[in-house]
Motif scaffolding. Structure first.
Motif, PDB file in Angstrom:
ATOM      1  N   GLU A   1       0.804  -1.224   0.000  1.00 47.28           N
ATOM      2  CA  GLU A   1       0.000   0.000   0.000  1.00 47.28           C
ATOM      3  C   GLU A   1       0.837   1.273   0.000  1.00 47.28           C
ATOM      4  O   GLU A   1       0.290   2.372  -0.077  1.00 47.28           O
ATOM      5  CB  GLU A   1      -0.963  -0.017   1.191  1.00 47.28           C
TER       6      GLU A   1
ATOM      7  N   GLN B   1     -10.237  -9.477   3.480  1.00 43.27           N
ATOM      8  CA  GLN B   1     -10.617  -8.101   3.773  1.00 43.27           C
ATOM      9  C   GLN B   1      -9.477  -7.139   3.437  1.00 43.27           C
ATOM     10  O   GLN B   1      -9.709  -6.066   2.863  1.00 43.27           O
ATOM     11  CB  GLN B   1     -11.011  -7.965   5.247  1.00 43.27           C
ATOM     12  N   ALA B   2      -8.251  -7.517   3.794  1.00 49.08           N
ATOM     13  CA  ALA B   2      -7.103  -6.671   3.489  1.00 49.08           C
ATOM     14  C   ALA B   2      -6.905  -6.539   1.986  1.00 49.08           C
ATOM     15  O   ALA B   2      -6.563  -5.463   1.471  1.00 49.08           O
ATOM     16  CB  ALA B   2      -5.843  -7.239   4.145  1.00 49.08           C
TER      17      ALA B   2
ATOM     18  N   ARG C   1      -9.549  -4.171   0.708  1.00 49.47           N
ATOM     19  CA  ARG C   1      -9.201  -2.787   1.048  1.00 49.47           C
ATOM     20  C   ARG C   1      -8.114  -2.251   0.135  1.00 49.47           C
ATOM     21  O   ARG C   1      -8.177  -1.119  -0.344  1.00 49.47           O
ATOM     22  CB  ARG C   1      -8.725  -2.738   2.502  1.00 49.47           C
TER      23      ARG C   1
ATOM     24  N   ARG D   1      -9.532  -1.543  -3.385  1.00 46.10           N
ATOM     25  CA  ARG D   1     -10.325  -0.309  -3.419  1.00 46.10           C
ATOM     26  C   ARG D   1      -9.429   0.916  -3.386  1.00 46.10           C
ATOM     27  O   ARG D   1      -9.668   1.903  -4.074  1.00 46.10           O
ATOM     28  CB  ARG D   1     -11.296  -0.276  -2.249  1.00 46.10           C
ATOM     29  N   ARG D   2      -8.374   0.839  -2.591  1.00 51.17           N
ATOM     30  CA  ARG D   2      -7.445   1.962  -2.492  1.00 51.17           C
ATOM     31  C   ARG D   2      -6.711   2.170  -3.815  1.00 51.17           C
ATOM     32  O   ARG D   2      -6.414   3.303  -4.203  1.00 51.17           O
ATOM     33  CB  ARG D   2      -6.436   1.672  -1.379  1.00 51.17           C
TER      34      ARG D   2
ATOM     35  N   HIS E   1     -13.265  -4.545  -6.066  1.00 53.06           N
ATOM     36  CA  HIS E   1     -13.462  -4.464  -4.622  1.00 53.06           C
ATOM     37  C   HIS E   1     -14.782  -5.079  -4.187  1.00 53.06           C
ATOM     38  O   HIS E   1     -14.853  -5.764  -3.162  1.00 53.06           O
ATOM     39  CB  HIS E   1     -13.397  -2.992  -4.187  1.00 53.06           C
TER      40      HIS E   1
ATOM     41  N   GLU F   1     -15.045  -7.990  -1.367  1.00 50.10           N
ATOM     42  CA  GLU F   1     -15.726  -7.697  -0.109  1.00 50.10           C
ATOM     43  C   GLU F   1     -16.835  -8.717   0.150  1.00 50.10           C
ATOM     44  O   GLU F   1     -17.021  -9.178   1.285  1.00 50.10           O
ATOM     45  CB  GLU F   1     -16.308  -6.283  -0.143  1.00 50.10           C
TER      46      GLU F   1
END
Length: 400
Positions: free
Chosen positions: A122, A317-318, A321, A324-325, A339, A343
């Motif tokens: 990230e 989940q990670a 995330r 999406r980022r 995403h 999810e």
């Protein structure tokens, strides 16, 4: 680490006998060769080209991170294969149980390492990703055959999987990978093996004592008390009381299902439960009476299974995330809804939810039915002065 690069030379034996001449010589082990670093580092092959002709800088990080994921998936599969080999025996040898629990707990510990890699990834911004994203299509992490294999061997069934634009998940894999993961669907999964192992728990059926009748009586006493507390609580209004009573009725229904094999089997036939009635009651017994020495290892095994399932959910989940980022609401490179798909999979792609739900059926220790003395002795560790060893239940004996 330096010790791994030994010379292979053989010295005299401790008793003074020189066996050098009888041992085959081998080449000295060198660190780079032992780890295959030429092949591993040579596999970092960026496909992008910027205006200056060089690869996008962050593609290197993207490749290294995903290769590291795959190496850890390989390690988890290595541990899982050993667990399946040991646990899929009848009876399971007592000496194998410690290794089974140890390897499952190792898998649990690997998960935070996987999650930490998302933190590193990230540091790549969305603009950094756009420098090379289009070059990846249609490759996608969804095509990780090892991750799909891990899910299948844990016990995720095809019926529980989300479809991709109406197609099964194997439609995004090549022929070789599709055959590999499909074969795993037909093989024995950890969930199935654990179900059989639990169903053989001997302490569920106790001579001269009906544990589940006593447990049912304790449950009814607890539920009657809780209902009265809700109905007579002066600190809530009628609307809140009705809501609490409605929730309480769901709890009552859950207990009724646990105590009634036919109700449980109906839910299982509908796909709402995975474990057999025999196995789930054995798992509850292990949790409620986990202080008994013979149940220590079985309890740690159940905890490890729930922790592993939770860890896999945290991984998904990670991943969601991060996606999406990186791309927002765009379609993923593999053709999924990005995403949104990831999810949705976090809550659906679970395996050991039945075990996680067992906390619903716990009673305070002071309200648990007391075990007969002869059963407590069988579940304990007893020192036999004559034989000089430890006798009694033993962790493996509890479910073999």
């Amino acid at each position: 680490m330096d010790d791994a690069a030994g010379t292979g030379a053989s010295g005299p034996e401790p008793n003074g006998a020189d066996t050098t001449s009888t041992r085959p010589e081998r080449e000295a082990t060198y660190y780079r060769d032992y780890l295959g670093l030429d092949e591993i580092l040579g596999a970092i092959r960026p496909v992008s080209r910027m205006a200056d002709g060089k690869p996008a800088h962050d593609e290197h990080l993207f490749i290294v991170t995903h290769q590291a994921f795959e190496l850890w998936f390989a390690q988890m599969l290595h541990e899982l294969d050993a667990v399946l080999a040991d646990l899929d025996r009848d009876p399971v040898p007592d000496t194998a149980m410690g290794q089974v629990v140890h390897r499952l707990e190792r898998m649990v510990v690997i998960v935070p390492t996987l999650l930490s890699q998302f933190t590193v990834l990230e540091t790549m911004t969305p603009l950094d990703f756009l420098d090379f994203r289009d070059e990846l299509v249609p490759a996608s992490g969804f095509q990780s055959a090892q991750f799909r294999l891990l899910e299948n061997r844990l016990g995720l069934t095809a019926s529980k999987r989300l479809k991709i634009q109406g197609a099964v998940y194997t439609s995004r894999l090549d022929a070789r990978d599709a055959a590999t993961v499909s074969e795993a669907e037909e093989g024995r999964s950890l969930r199935a093996v654990v179900d059989d192992w639990l169903a053989r728990t001997p302490f569920v059926r106790l001579d001269g004592f009906d544990l589940w009748a006593a447990y049912g009586d304790a449950v009814r006493t607890m539920l009657d008390r809780d209902r009265r507390l809700i109905a007579s609580n002066p600190s809530v209004d009628e609307v809140v009381r009705d809501q609490q009573l409605a929730s309480f009725e769901q709890t009552e229904a859950a207990f009724a299902t646990l105590l009634d094999r036919d109700r449980w089997d109906d839910l299982r036939a509908q796909g709402k439960r995975a474990f057999s009635h025999e196995a789930i009651r054995a798992a509850l017994l292990i949790q409620l009476y986990r202080d008994q020495p013979a149940l220590h290892l079985p309890f740690r095994l159940l905890v490890a299974l729930v922790d592993l399932d939770t860890g896999m959910t945290a991984f998904r989940q990670a991943h969601a995330r991060m996606v999406r980022r990186a791309i927002g609401a765009r379609v993923g490179t593999g053709g999924t809804s990005g995403h949104a798909y990831l999810e949705a999979a976090t809550s659906k792609h679970t395996v050991f939810g039945d075990l996680a739900d067992l906390a619903t059926f716990h009673l305070p220790r002071r309200e648990l039915p007391a075990l007969p003395e002869h059963v407590r002795q069988e579940m304990g560790f007893r020192y036999d002065a004559g034989g000089g060893g430890v006798g009694g239940g033993g962790a493996g004996a509890s479910t073999s």
